[in-house]
Design a protein around this motif. Sequence first.
Motif, PDB file in Angstrom:
ATOM      1  N   TRP A  62       4.884  -4.333   8.739  1.00 35.00           N
ATOM      2  CA  TRP A  62       4.744  -3.124   8.474  1.00 35.00           C
ATOM      3  C   TRP A  62       5.844  -2.383   9.150  1.00 35.00           C
ATOM      4  O   TRP A  62       6.388  -1.110   8.815  1.00 35.00           O
ATOM      5  CB  TRP A  62       3.233  -2.257   8.620  1.00 35.00           C
ATOM      6  CG  TRP A  62       2.668  -3.425   8.436  1.00 35.00           C
ATOM      7  CD1 TRP A  62       0.822  -3.531   8.654  1.00 35.00           C
ATOM      8  CD2 TRP A  62       2.331  -2.914   6.684  1.00 35.00           C
ATOM      9  NE1 TRP A  62      -0.023  -4.382   7.423  1.00 35.00           N
ATOM     10  CE2 TRP A  62       1.083  -3.830   6.347  1.00 35.00           C
ATOM     11  CE3 TRP A  62       2.063  -2.075   5.690  1.00 35.00           C
ATOM     12  CZ2 TRP A  62      -0.211  -3.649   5.287  1.00 35.00           C
ATOM     13  CZ3 TRP A  62       1.935  -2.275   4.560  1.00 35.00           C
ATOM     14  CH2 TRP A  62       0.753  -3.693   4.141  1.00 35.00           C
ATOM     15  N   VAL A  63       6.496  -2.548   9.970  1.00 38.29           N
ATOM     16  CA  VAL A  63       7.403  -1.946  10.441  1.00 38.29           C
ATOM     17  C   VAL A  63       9.218  -2.009   9.951  1.00 38.29           C
ATOM     18  O   VAL A  63      10.209  -1.346  10.237  1.00 38.29           O
ATOM     19  CB  VAL A  63       7.612  -1.903  12.454  1.00 38.29           C
ATOM     20  CG1 VAL A  63       6.871  -1.632  12.920  1.00 38.29           C
ATOM     21  CG2 VAL A  63       8.429  -3.473  12.472  1.00 38.29           C
ATOM     22  N   HIS A  64       8.875  -3.132   8.974  1.00 34.72           N
ATOM     23  CA  HIS A  64      10.347  -3.834   8.334  1.00 34.72           C
ATOM     24  C   HIS A  64       9.963  -3.298   6.899  1.00 34.72           C
ATOM     25  O   HIS A  64      10.873  -3.381   6.193  1.00 34.72           O
ATOM     26  CB  HIS A  64      10.494  -5.488   8.651  1.00 34.72           C
ATOM     27  CG  HIS A  64      10.360  -5.375   9.773  1.00 34.72           C
ATOM     28  ND1 HIS A  64      11.211  -5.206  11.125  1.00 34.72           N
ATOM     29  CD2 HIS A  64       9.357  -6.020  10.695  1.00 34.72           C
ATOM     30  CE1 HIS A  64      11.179  -5.583  12.013  1.00 34.72           C
ATOM     31  NE2 HIS A  64      10.214  -6.489  12.236  1.00 34.72           N
ATOM     32  N   ASP A  67      11.127   2.149   2.333  1.00 36.81           N
ATOM     33  CA  ASP A  67      10.156   3.139   2.948  1.00 36.81           C
ATOM     34  C   ASP A  67       9.087   3.697   1.679  1.00 36.81           C
ATOM     35  O   ASP A  67       8.784   4.307   2.135  1.00 36.81           O
ATOM     36  CB  ASP A  67      11.876   4.079   2.612  1.00 36.81           C
ATOM     37  CG  ASP A  67      13.135   3.966   3.444  1.00 36.81           C
ATOM     38  OD1 ASP A  67      12.955   3.196   4.170  1.00 36.81           O
ATOM     39  OD2 ASP A  67      14.168   4.516   3.121  1.00 36.81           O
ATOM     40  N   THR A  68       9.113   3.181   1.224  1.00 33.80           N
ATOM     41  CA  THR A  68       8.287   3.936  -0.281  1.00 33.80           C
ATOM     42  C   THR A  68       6.851   2.934  -0.307  1.00 33.80           C
ATOM     43  O   THR A  68       6.713   2.945  -1.387  1.00 33.80           O
ATOM     44  CB  THR A  68       8.787   4.047  -1.916  1.00 33.80           C
ATOM     45  OG1 THR A  68       9.152   2.607  -1.966  1.00 33.80           O
ATOM     46  CG2 THR A  68       9.779   5.208  -1.795  1.00 33.80           C
ATOM     47  N   LEU A  69       7.002   1.686   0.819  1.00 30.32           N
ATOM     48  CA  LEU A  69       5.820   0.512   0.488  1.00 30.32           C
ATOM     49  C   LEU A  69       4.246   1.641   1.321  1.00 30.32           C
ATOM     50  O   LEU A  69       4.573   2.568   2.090  1.00 30.32           O
ATOM     51  CB  LEU A  69       6.009  -0.104   1.532  1.00 30.32           C
ATOM     52  CG  LEU A  69       5.641  -1.494   1.398  1.00 30.32           C
ATOM     53  CD1 LEU A  69       4.755  -1.929   0.635  1.00 30.32           C
ATOM     54  CD2 LEU A  69       5.746  -2.523   2.789  1.00 30.32           C
ATOM     55  N   CYS A  70       3.322   0.851   0.571  1.00 27.13           N
ATOM     56  CA  CYS A  70       2.124   1.892   0.254  1.00 27.13           C
ATOM     57  C   CYS A  70       0.964   1.015   0.513  1.00 27.13           C
ATOM     58  O   CYS A  70       1.202   0.022  -0.270  1.00 27.13           O
ATOM     59  CB  CYS A  70       1.887   2.839  -0.038  1.00 27.13           C
ATOM     60  SG  CYS A  70       1.644   2.165  -2.108  1.00 27.13           S
ATOM     61  N   SER A  95       1.278   5.190   3.715  1.00 27.47           N
ATOM     62  CA  SER A  95       2.507   4.342   4.061  1.00 27.47           C
ATOM     63  C   SER A  95       2.894   3.321   4.837  1.00 27.47           C
ATOM     64  O   SER A  95       2.045   3.088   6.026  1.00 27.47           O
ATOM     65  CB  SER A  95       3.498   5.386   4.192  1.00 27.47           C
ATOM     66  OG  SER A  95       3.035   5.569   5.597  1.00 27.47           O
ATOM     67  N   ALA A  96       3.743   2.436   4.645  1.00 33.43           N
ATOM     68  CA  ALA A  96       3.717   1.792   5.370  1.00 33.43           C
ATOM     69  C   ALA A  96       3.262   1.797   7.249  1.00 33.43           C
ATOM     70  O   ALA A  96       3.364   0.943   7.748  1.00 33.43           O
ATOM     71  CB  ALA A  96       5.166   1.001   5.134  1.00 33.43           C
TER      72      ALA A  96
END
Length: 394
Positions: A62-64, A67-70, A95-96
């Motif tokens: 998830w840290v990678h 930006d808009t990943l949810c 969000s991620a």
Amino acid sequence: MTTTGRPSDGPHEVDVCVVGAGQSGLALGFHLQRLARRRKQAGGPPTSFVLLDDGAEPGGAWVHGWDTLCLFSPAAYSSLAGWPMPPWPHEGTPSAAHVASYLRDYEARYALPVHRPRRVVAVTEAGGAGRGRLEVLTEDGSRWWARVVVNATGSWSRPFWPSVPGRDFFGGVQVHTVGYRSAATLPGRRVLVVGGGNSGAQIAADLLLHSAREVVWATRTPPRLLPDDVDGRVLFATATRAVRERDAGRTSAGVASLGDIVVTPGVREARDERGLRAVGMPDRLTATGAVWADGTTRLVDTIVWCTGFRPALRHLHPLGLSTRRGHPVTRSPAPGSTAAVAVDDPRVFFLGYGDWCALASATLIGVNRSARDTAAAVADRVDRVEVLAESGQS
């Protein structure tokens, strides 16, 4: 209880070595810790375990993410055992970055014995005094002897790049999902996004909504978008019901799979307001673009390959485990259990890689049951080995 820096000279002896401390590894760590505590309260020695993670920081893959990943589901339906994910204070789903923060705090809350960065490079038979155990070797030279090894490495570190004619001759920029962060990071005006899953749909939508680029979304088969009101909760419940029907010998027609595309707010906006639609896969690539079977040619500056991943299990190659369709062959260690153990070696378990391990086990909502069952199966394995050792049969 995350530790960094090189450990003292080994080998370090533990009952259980977990490879990976993303969402699956942490879920397992919670249950192993609880079982160890119960065993200690009953007067027995607690099962010792360690989690080795190759990440520089907590949060797993998830840290990678871009930006808009949810998430597909609200926070309340995306939690690991023991501690609910904090509510998402904005519209939509978490969000991620929110998920990564939750996993970091989860790891600290339960003081799980995570060692990082520790990239495991090989698992082999231990020799000498470690006979009967597996030896886990990390890139920095540290060694661990374990009665059981649980692989929870996921697949983010093994992106799949498909063989498309002309790919090696394409003169523009090519990135995989793992390398995509935002529309602002891509060069050029014309982008080809390849892949018919959720990542392909979300990244194509992100590019359409947050840049002035021309975006072509190409998929091998027509993508199946779920109804707008179906989120991760409904999808998981539906898939679970379908599996139960199948196990009972009944069919469940029309049930969507976990691979279908969830219509997130971004995908919905791109579809309804920017005309997001998929086209078929190009037949080949050229130095400057792509060519389709009907002769259509498009100029392309950048290609984003959203073409999936493979299990990150190269460290197991020395064991020579049997494989099927690209992953080790596994079995359930007990009736009704969702744990997955290698058919060739009862010391090697797998957790969190998706349906070949357990239904939806690669998701936050789906990993909890298989983590609980895996912890129980692992503890049972350790107990039986200890009994054999005491009787002189190991």
